[in-house]
Each structure stands twice: as structure tokens, then as C-alpha cells.
Design a protein around this motif. Structure first.
Motif, PDB file in Angstrom:
ATOM      1  N   MET A  96      35.967  47.953  34.994  1.00  0.00           N
ATOM      2  CA  MET A  96      36.413  46.572  34.793  1.00  0.00           C
ATOM      3  C   MET A  96      36.101  45.738  36.026  1.00  0.00           C
ATOM      4  SD  MET A  96      40.002  46.824  32.696  1.00  0.00           S
ATOM      5  CE  MET A  96      40.311  45.102  32.872  1.00  0.00           C
ATOM      6  N   SER A  97      35.687  44.516  35.802  1.00  0.00           N
ATOM      7  CA  SER A  97      35.426  43.598  36.907  1.00  0.00           C
ATOM      8  C   SER A  97      36.724  42.911  37.315  1.00  0.00           C
ATOM      9  CB  SER A  97      34.405  42.543  36.476  1.00  0.00           C
ATOM     10  OG  SER A  97      35.003  41.616  35.585  1.00  0.00           O
ATOM     11  N   ARG A  98      36.690  42.254  38.443  1.00  0.00           N
ATOM     12  CA  ARG A  98      37.865  41.510  38.898  1.00  0.00           C
ATOM     13  C   ARG A  98      38.227  40.421  37.889  1.00  0.00           C
ATOM     14  NH1 ARG A  98      34.507  39.805  44.097  1.00  0.00           N
ATOM     15  NH2 ARG A  98      32.727  39.049  42.959  1.00  0.00           N
ATOM     16  N   LEU A  99      37.227  39.855  37.204  1.00  0.00           N
ATOM     17  CA  LEU A  99      37.512  38.862  36.172  1.00  0.00           C
ATOM     18  C   LEU A  99      38.224  39.513  34.983  1.00  0.00           C
ATOM     19  CD1 LEU A  99      37.385  36.025  35.038  1.00  0.00           C
ATOM     20  CD2 LEU A  99      35.036  36.505  34.273  1.00  0.00           C
ATOM     21  N   ASP A 100      37.774  40.697  34.561  1.00  0.00           N
ATOM     22  CA  ASP A 100      38.458  41.413  33.487  1.00  0.00           C
ATOM     23  C   ASP A 100      39.911  41.709  33.861  1.00  0.00           C
ATOM     24  OD1 ASP A 100      36.181  41.513  31.832  1.00  0.00           O
ATOM     25  OD2 ASP A 100      35.498  43.371  32.788  1.00  0.00           O
ATOM     26  N   GLN A 117      49.072  40.827  41.610  1.00  0.00           N
ATOM     27  CA  GLN A 117      47.951  41.757  41.456  1.00  0.00           C
ATOM     28  C   GLN A 117      46.606  41.034  41.417  1.00  0.00           C
ATOM     29  OE1 GLN A 117      48.476  44.320  38.068  1.00  0.00           O
ATOM     30  NE2 GLN A 117      50.513  44.979  38.723  1.00  0.00           N
ATOM     31  N   VAL A 118      46.621  39.760  40.977  1.00  0.00           N
ATOM     32  CA  VAL A 118      45.348  39.052  40.792  1.00  0.00           C
ATOM     33  C   VAL A 118      45.188  37.818  41.656  1.00  0.00           C
ATOM     34  CG1 VAL A 118      44.929  39.945  38.472  1.00  0.00           C
ATOM     35  CG2 VAL A 118      46.238  37.819  38.755  1.00  0.00           C
ATOM     36  N   TYR A 119      46.289  37.306  42.213  1.00  0.00           N
ATOM     37  CA  TYR A 119      46.225  36.110  43.055  1.00  0.00           C
ATOM     38  C   TYR A 119      46.461  36.457  44.519  1.00  0.00           C
ATOM     39  CZ  TYR A 119      46.351  32.837  39.106  1.00  0.00           C
ATOM     40  OH  TYR A 119      46.055  32.110  37.978  1.00  0.00           O
ATOM     41  N   SER A 120      45.704  35.821  45.385  1.00  0.00           N
ATOM     42  CA  SER A 120      45.900  35.928  46.826  1.00  0.00           C
ATOM     43  C   SER A 120      47.236  35.278  47.207  1.00  0.00           C
ATOM     44  CB  SER A 120      44.757  35.193  47.538  1.00  0.00           C
ATOM     45  OG  SER A 120      45.085  34.906  48.866  1.00  0.00           O
ATOM     46  N   ASP A 125      28.868  36.568  41.487  1.00  0.00           N
ATOM     47  CA  ASP A 125      29.325  36.806  42.860  1.00  0.00           C
ATOM     48  C   ASP A 125      30.836  36.591  42.944  1.00  0.00           C
ATOM     49  OD1 ASP A 125      26.692  37.418  43.656  1.00  0.00           O
ATOM     50  OD2 ASP A 125      26.268  35.295  43.986  1.00  0.00           O
ATOM     51  N   SER A 126      31.278  35.612  43.718  1.00  0.00           N
ATOM     52  CA  SER A 126      32.715  35.408  43.920  1.00  0.00           C
ATOM     53  C   SER A 126      33.268  34.240  43.105  1.00  0.00           C
ATOM     54  CB  SER A 126      33.000  35.171  45.407  1.00  0.00           C
ATOM     55  OG  SER A 126      32.373  33.978  45.832  1.00  0.00           O
ATOM     56  N   GLU A 127      32.516  33.772  42.104  1.00  0.00           N
ATOM     57  CA  GLU A 127      32.967  32.649  41.285  1.00  0.00           C
ATOM     58  C   GLU A 127      32.953  33.041  39.804  1.00  0.00           C
ATOM     59  OE1 GLU A 127      31.526  28.741  43.683  1.00  0.00           O
ATOM     60  OE2 GLU A 127      30.057  29.663  42.347  1.00  0.00           O
ATOM     61  N   ALA A 128      33.881  32.431  39.057  1.00  0.00           N
ATOM     62  CA  ALA A 128      33.925  32.680  37.613  1.00  0.00           C
ATOM     63  C   ALA A 128      34.313  31.397  36.888  1.00  0.00           C
ATOM     64  CB  ALA A 128      34.936  33.771  37.296  1.00  0.00           C
ATOM     65  N   GLN A 157      37.711  31.231  42.135  1.00  0.00           N
ATOM     66  CA  GLN A 157      37.007  31.801  43.286  1.00  0.00           C
ATOM     67  C   GLN A 157      37.803  33.020  43.735  1.00  0.00           C
ATOM     68  OE1 GLN A 157      36.852  28.731  46.276  1.00  0.00           O
ATOM     69  NE2 GLN A 157      35.094  27.731  45.338  1.00  0.00           N
ATOM     70  N   PHE A 158      37.069  34.108  43.996  1.00  0.00           N
ATOM     71  CA  PHE A 158      37.695  35.352  44.430  1.00  0.00           C
ATOM     72  C   PHE A 158      37.480  35.555  45.923  1.00  0.00           C
ATOM     73  CE2 PHE A 158      36.779  35.855  39.956  1.00  0.00           C
ATOM     74  CZ  PHE A 158      37.923  36.461  39.469  1.00  0.00           C
ATOM     75  N   ASP A 159      38.476  36.153  46.592  1.00  0.00           N
ATOM     76  CA  ASP A 159      38.323  36.489  48.005  1.00  0.00           C
ATOM     77  C   ASP A 159      37.679  37.869  48.144  1.00  0.00           C
ATOM     78  OD1 ASP A 159      40.355  38.386  47.556  1.00  0.00           O
ATOM     79  OD2 ASP A 159      41.890  37.252  48.633  1.00  0.00           O
ATOM     80  N   GLU A 160      37.571  38.352  49.370  1.00  0.00           N
ATOM     81  CA  GLU A 160      36.906  39.632  49.638  1.00  0.00           C
ATOM     82  C   GLU A 160      37.640  40.817  49.024  1.00  0.00           C
ATOM     83  OE1 GLU A 160      38.268  37.777  52.487  1.00  0.00           O
ATOM     84  OE2 GLU A 160      36.568  36.437  52.169  1.00  0.00           O
ATOM     85  N   GLN A 161      38.940  40.675  48.779  1.00  0.00           N
ATOM     86  CA  GLN A 161      39.724  41.759  48.168  1.00  0.00           C
ATOM     87  C   GLN A 161      39.685  41.698  46.635  1.00  0.00           C
ATOM     88  OE1 GLN A 161      41.181  39.867  50.880  1.00  0.00           O
ATOM     89  NE2 GLN A 161      40.232  41.471  52.096  1.00  0.00           N
ATOM     90  N   GLY A 162      38.974  40.720  46.082  1.00  0.00           N
ATOM     91  CA  GLY A 162      38.870  40.607  44.630  1.00  0.00           C
ATOM     92  C   GLY A 162      40.010  39.837  43.986  1.00  0.00           C
ATOM     93  N   LYS A 163      40.822  39.176  44.811  1.00  0.00           N
ATOM     94  CA  LYS A 163      41.923  38.373  44.270  1.00  0.00           C
ATOM     95  C   LYS A 163      41.504  36.902  44.202  1.00  0.00           C
ATOM     96  CE  LYS A 163      45.772  41.324  45.478  1.00  0.00           C
ATOM     97  NZ  LYS A 163      47.158  41.336  45.961  1.00  0.00           N
ATOM     98  N   VAL A 164      42.104  36.181  43.282  1.00  0.00           N
ATOM     99  CA  VAL A 164      41.790  34.770  43.110  1.00  0.00           C
ATOM    100  C   VAL A 164      42.416  33.978  44.258  1.00  0.00           C
ATOM    101  CG1 VAL A 164      42.051  32.749  41.614  1.00  0.00           C
ATOM    102  CG2 VAL A 164      41.611  35.006  40.621  1.00  0.00           C
TER     103      VAL A 164
END
Length: 142
Positions: free
Chosen positions: A2-6, A25-28, A71-74, A102-109
Motif C-alpha cells: 500500500m502507498s502512503r496515499l492508500d 497515523q496519517v497527518y504530521s 512523488d510527495s504530492e497527491a 503533500q507528504f513529508d519524509e515520513q509519509g505523513k500528510v
């Protein structure tokens, strides 16, 4: 895999008043959230916003119909269906929208911006104001 978007979309499918701890779990911690009516900074403030949202609605759900991750955008297209006792006589109201993430380096929004027609969600559902807005839209071909 699963991707960070999934992962993000899966959390939104599970959200309700009793599962708001999933937001972390999903937000910075430093999330910046914007929509037509709000601009919120920080996970604690966003959680407070969701607490109020779920306290005031009878039901809310999202169906995701388009998604694009690069990349880091969805970009995510969705339909939100919400029932609120003061809107449309409590009947469900469906509004289409789009989210930019936009996702950060840890995969969180780290940045979430929702785009949708606030009038279709709110103003058009109020008894007197709704009929006025719908009349104006018809006159302009909307």
C-alpha cells in the motif's frame, strides 16, 4: 504494497467520532489543513476540528473516485455525503470535491487543501437562502 496515499484513504474510510486517534497515523504533527471555511495548523487543532464535526453531523462518508500520486504530492477526487439535522431537513447531501495533499519524509500528510462548493454543501441546503441561491444559479446557467 500500500502507498502512503492508500493508507491515508483507508483511514478516512474508518473515521468516526470514536476513531479520531487514527488522524495521527496519517497527518504530521505540523499539518496545515485548508478548506473553503477553515484554515487549521497542527494535529491537535485538526483533531479538535474533527471532534466538533462529528459532534454536529448525523453521518458523514467519503467515496474516492479519482486519485493521483506523484512523488510527495497527491490529488484525490471525492464525493462527500453528509447528514446534518439543520441542512436539507436532515436528508443526506452529496458534494463533489478535490483534495491536494503533500507528504513529508515520513509519509505523513503535512499539507491538505480541500476544494469544494461550500454553497452546495451549506447555503443551498438552508430553507430560505437555499431557494434564493438556486434561483441565482439557474439565471447564470449553473
Amino acid at each position: 504494497m500500500m502507498s502512503r496515499l492508500d493508507d491515508f484513504l483507508a483511514v478516512y474510510q474508518k473515521l468516526d467520532a470514536d476513531s479520531l486517534d487514527l488522524l495521527g497515523q496519517v497527518y504530521s504533527d505540523h499539518i496545515r489543513f485548508c478548506d473553503p471555511a477553515h484554515e487549521i495548523t497542527g494535529l491537535a487543532a485538526l483533531t479538535d476540528y474533527f471532534v466538533e464535526l462529528y459532534r454536529n453531523v448525523a453521518a458523514i462518508s467519503f467515496s474516492f473516485n479519482r486519485r493521483h500520486l506523484l512523488d510527495s504530492e497527491a490529488y484525490v477526487g471525492w464525493t462527500m455525503t453528509v447528514s446534518h439535522p439543520r441542512l436539507a431537513g436532515g436528508r443526506p447531501v452529496a458534494v463533489d470535491g478535490m483534495s491536494y495533499l503533500q507528504f513529508d519524509e515520513q509519509g505523513k500528510v503535512i499539507y491538505h487543501h480541500d476544494y469544494f462548493d461550500l454553497g452546495a454543501l451549506l447555503y443551498e441546503q438552508l430553507p430560505l437562502l437555499g431557494s434564493i441561491i438556486k434561483t441565482i444559479k439557474r439565471r447564470f446557467g449553473g
